[in-house]
Design a protein around this motif. Structure first.
Motif, mmCIF file in Angstrom:
data_model
loop_
_atom_site.group_PDB
_atom_site.id
_atom_site.type_symbol
_atom_site.label_atom_id
_atom_site.label_comp_id
_atom_site.label_asym_id
_atom_site.label_seq_id
_atom_site.Cartn_x
_atom_site.Cartn_y
_atom_site.Cartn_z
ATOM 1 N N ASP A 226 -3.605 26.549 -11.530
ATOM 2 C CA ASP A 226 -3.730 27.033 -10.148
ATOM 3 C C ASP A 226 -5.077 27.723 -9.956
ATOM 4 O O ASP A 226 -5.374 28.714 -10.617
ATOM 5 C CB ASP A 226 -2.594 28.006 -9.829
ATOM 6 N N THR A 258 -3.391 22.896 -8.593
ATOM 7 C CA THR A 258 -2.970 23.429 -7.294
ATOM 8 C C THR A 258 -3.978 24.472 -6.804
ATOM 9 O O THR A 258 -4.807 24.960 -7.560
ATOM 10 C CB THR A 258 -1.591 24.104 -7.397
ATOM 11 N N ASP A 283 -0.220 23.498 -2.751
ATOM 12 C CA ASP A 283 -0.058 24.899 -3.157
ATOM 13 C C ASP A 283 0.727 25.014 -4.456
ATOM 14 O O ASP A 283 1.205 24.026 -5.015
ATOM 15 C CB ASP A 283 0.602 25.708 -2.048
ATOM 16 N N LEU A 284 0.862 26.249 -4.932
ATOM 17 C CA LEU A 284 1.493 26.488 -6.227
ATOM 18 C C LEU A 284 2.958 26.059 -6.243
ATOM 19 O O LEU A 284 3.437 25.473 -7.227
ATOM 20 C CB LEU A 284 1.372 27.974 -6.579
ATOM 21 N N GLU A 285 3.668 26.320 -5.150
ATOM 22 C CA GLU A 285 5.094 25.975 -5.105
ATOM 23 C C GLU A 285 5.299 24.478 -5.288
ATOM 24 O O GLU A 285 6.148 24.041 -6.073
ATOM 25 C CB GLU A 285 5.685 26.439 -3.776
ATOM 26 N N ARG A 286 4.501 23.695 -4.574
ATOM 27 C CA ARG A 286 4.634 22.240 -4.705
ATOM 28 C C ARG A 286 4.165 21.769 -6.085
ATOM 29 O O ARG A 286 4.699 20.802 -6.640
ATOM 30 C CB ARG A 286 3.823 21.548 -3.619
ATOM 31 N N VAL A 288 4.442 23.408 -8.952
ATOM 32 C CA VAL A 288 5.505 23.669 -9.931
ATOM 33 C C VAL A 288 6.648 22.667 -9.758
ATOM 34 O O VAL A 288 7.197 22.155 -10.732
ATOM 35 C CB VAL A 288 6.027 25.109 -9.766
ATOM 36 N N ALA A 289 6.989 22.372 -8.481
ATOM 37 C CA ALA A 289 8.051 21.389 -8.240
ATOM 38 C C ALA A 289 7.670 20.017 -8.777
ATOM 39 O O ALA A 289 8.485 19.315 -9.378
ATOM 40 C CB ALA A 289 8.328 21.310 -6.729
#
Length: 297
Positions: A226, A258, A283-286, A288-289
């Motif tokens: 990230d 990300t 972004d970070l959330e996507r 990690v997913a």
């Protein structure tokens, strides 16, 4: 001559003589300004008090620590104003301008505040000259000498201020570039590497080593890198990122990038970097997913 033009403040000998010439300040001008020393010493405290107490001129701090700082600022500004009337051309004068610029930068004094104070003070002194001279022509001559000298005085201080600010920024960037980058274990097989600060070539190489060592030591199968906290990425750093992610895949782990800002994305496009090379995920959330889905595949 080019060295003098680009950096007068670093050449206190011939450089100062050159800059006096740029502002058309003669020996006679400096002598007239020096003769005003008794006048300014008698009135400087009143001028400063009037400047700081004007309606809308300054928001008085209520915090005790801030008040103490402002007392120091006012004391230094008083000294800096008095130095103008020395009208010198020696090492001591050069050092005083350098010290004034460094002080302004270190205390967060904006160039606008500094210029406002000096403009107000010079205008007030010109009024005092007008009142004290019986001959109108003589008053105009002294005022002209004062304004030219003050303009030169301010320019040297601003140059020192700019140099001090540049050095402070570079120092902060060096400190950020030396910050250790943590490698976080989100879950078994998944690592997160948040990068904050300046990402130069040296730090990029260290980052690659950290990530590869973490993949080996923790048997990781996916890494999310990230760079949300990275303001800029040049072509060399971009190549290091690509190499890092390629090396990650060679170690048997997926890699996801990300946090690419719009500015960084545009810069990467200009140097020919493609999305396939970096495997971005917004972004970070996507990110990690995405990495977790890769682990499940």
């Amino acid at each position: 001559m080019n060295e003098v033009i680009s950096s007068t403040i670093q050449s206190p000998g011939e450089g100062l003589r050159e800059v006096w010439g740029w502002f058309d300040v003669s020996q006679d001008d400096r002598a007239r300004v020096a003769d005003l020393s008794p006048l300014i010493e008698q009135n400087i405290d009143g001028i400063l008090q009037d400047y700081y107490s004007r309606d809308g001129g300054y928001d008085h701090p209520s915090d005790e620590n801030t008040s103490g700082s402002m007392q120091e600022v006012r004391a230094q500004q008083r000294r800096h104003l008095l130095e103008l009337f020395d009208a010198g051309l020696d090492q001591k004068y050069f050092e005083s301008r350098e010290a004034a610029g460094i002080f302004n930068e270190s205390y967060g004094i904006s160039p606008s505040f500094y210029m406002g104070l000096y403009t107000y003070a010079i205008n007030r002194v010109c009024e005092l000259v007008q009142d004290s001279c019986e001959d109108a022509a003589e008053a105009q001559t002294v005022q002209r000498s004062l304004r030219k000298t003050a303009a030169c005085h301010q320019a040297l201080t601003m140059e020192a201020f700019s140099a001090a600010r540049t050095e402070a920024i570079e120092q902060r960037e060096r400190q950020l570039s030396e910050l250790p980058t943590p490698v976080l274990r989100l879950q078994e097989g998944l690592l997160l590497v948040p990068v904050v600060g300046t990402l130069d070539s040296h730090r990029s190489r260290l980052l690659t080593i950290q990530i590869l060592d973490a993949i080996r030591d923790q048997s990781a199968r996916a890494v999310v890198l990230d760079i949300t906290g990275v303001a800029a990425v040049d072509s060399m750093v971009a190549n290091h990122l690509i190499q890092t992610m390629t090396a990650t895949r060679l170690m048997g782990a997926y890699s996801v990038l990300t946090g690419i800002s719009s500015e960084v994305a545009q810069a990467l496009v200009k140097i020919g970097v493609t999305g396939e090379a970096l495997n971005p995920a917004g972004d970070l959330e996507r990110g990690v997913a995405t990495a977790r889905k890769l682990l499940e595949a």
